[in-house]
Design an enzyme around this catalytic site. Sequence first.
Site, PDB file in Angstrom:
ATOM      1  N   GLU A  74       0.829  -1.211   0.000  1.00  0.00           N
ATOM      2  CA  GLU A  74       0.000   0.000   0.000  1.00  0.00           C
ATOM      3  C   GLU A  74       0.862   1.258   0.000  1.00  0.00           C
ATOM      4  OE1 GLU A  74      -0.267  -2.645   1.882  1.00  0.00           O
ATOM      5  OE2 GLU A  74      -2.294  -2.959   2.639  1.00  0.00           O
ATOM      6  N   CYS A 111      -2.015  -2.247   7.386  1.00  0.00           N
ATOM      7  CA  CYS A 111      -1.452  -2.034   8.724  1.00  0.00           C
ATOM      8  C   CYS A 111      -1.623  -0.566   9.112  1.00  0.00           C
ATOM      9  CB  CYS A 111       0.015  -2.445   8.754  1.00  0.00           C
ATOM     10  SG  CYS A 111       1.123  -1.260   7.965  1.00  0.00           S
ATOM     11  N   CYS A 114       0.345   2.046   7.071  1.00  0.00           N
ATOM     12  CA  CYS A 114      -0.227   2.249   5.731  1.00  0.00           C
ATOM     13  C   CYS A 114      -1.509   3.075   5.812  1.00  0.00           C
ATOM     14  CB  CYS A 114      -0.503   0.916   5.048  1.00  0.00           C
ATOM     15  SG  CYS A 114       1.010   0.119   4.465  1.00  0.00           S
TER      16      CYS A 114
HETATM   17  N1  THU Z   1       2.048  -6.449   3.910  1.00  0.00           N
HETATM   18  C1  THU Z   1       1.563  -5.606   2.954  1.00  0.00           C
HETATM   19  O1  THU Z   1       2.214  -5.384   1.927  1.00  0.00           O
HETATM   20  N2  THU Z   1       0.366  -5.030   3.169  1.00  0.00           N
HETATM   21  C2  THU Z   1      -0.419  -5.253   4.254  1.00  0.00           C
HETATM   22  O2  THU Z   1      -1.505  -4.690   4.349  1.00  0.00           O
HETATM   23  C3  THU Z   1       0.032  -6.141   5.316  1.00  0.00           C
HETATM   24  C4  THU Z   1       1.363  -6.759   5.131  1.00  0.00           C
HETATM   25  C5  THU Z   1       3.336  -7.075   3.666  1.00  0.00           C
HETATM   26  C6  THU Z   1       4.442  -6.673   4.569  1.00  0.00           C
HETATM   27  C7  THU Z   1       5.374  -7.849   4.382  1.00  0.00           C
HETATM   28  O3  THU Z   1       6.109  -7.670   3.195  1.00  0.00           O
HETATM   29  C8  THU Z   1       4.433  -9.021   4.208  1.00  0.00           C
HETATM   30  O4  THU Z   1       3.212  -8.480   3.800  1.00  0.00           O
HETATM   31  C9  THU Z   1       4.194  -9.846   5.428  1.00  0.00           C
HETATM   32  O5  THU Z   1       5.373 -10.441   5.836  1.00  0.00           O
END
Ligand code: THU
Length: 159
Positions: A74, A111, A114
């Site tokens: 995000e 998260c 984000c």
């Molecule tokens: N992650 C995202 O890209 N977006 C989210 O909303 C939650 C988590 C990623 C972070 C990391 O690269 C992976 O997902 C989880 O290890």
Amino acid sequence: MIERKIVTSVLVYTYEELSEEYKRLVDEAKRVTQNAYAPYSKFNVGAAVLLENGEIVCSTNQHNPAYPSGLCAERVTMFYANSRYPNVAPRAIAIATFADGDFLDEPITPCGACRQVLLESEIRYGKDIDVLLFGRKGIYVLSNVKGLLPLSFDKSFLK
Ligand code: THU
């Protein structure tokens, strides 16, 4: 004592119920999951931002063995969209996750960091951003980022 209620409404759509424009946005978020750099968690997240000019900007999460140095899809995508088109408001963002050989049944939700970044884009351009969270069993749709981050910190506190 008074109680203040903060209500967030989430609509759950089937893919078929989405507009053609949003189907395409979700398709793009799903497509780019294959470009994620997530060798450590194998949790491939794709995001697609639809801009007011009709452009779609896509990107993915980026891992690093020094874990905090990586970044969620995000934030990578919204930062990229705002850098590439600094004068064009984002209208919507779609997010999809591919893990263990398939897209997740239930949507993942952004998260906290984000959410804060997405909120800043919503405030910066003064336009609500639709948030579409793809899951195989249903697509969550929120009509703005503010609903994802109640009692948020924003520029009004800095005055
Ligand atoms: N992650 C995202 O890209 N977006 C989210 O909303 C939650 C988590 C990623 C972070 C990391 O690269 C992976 O997902 C989880 O290890």
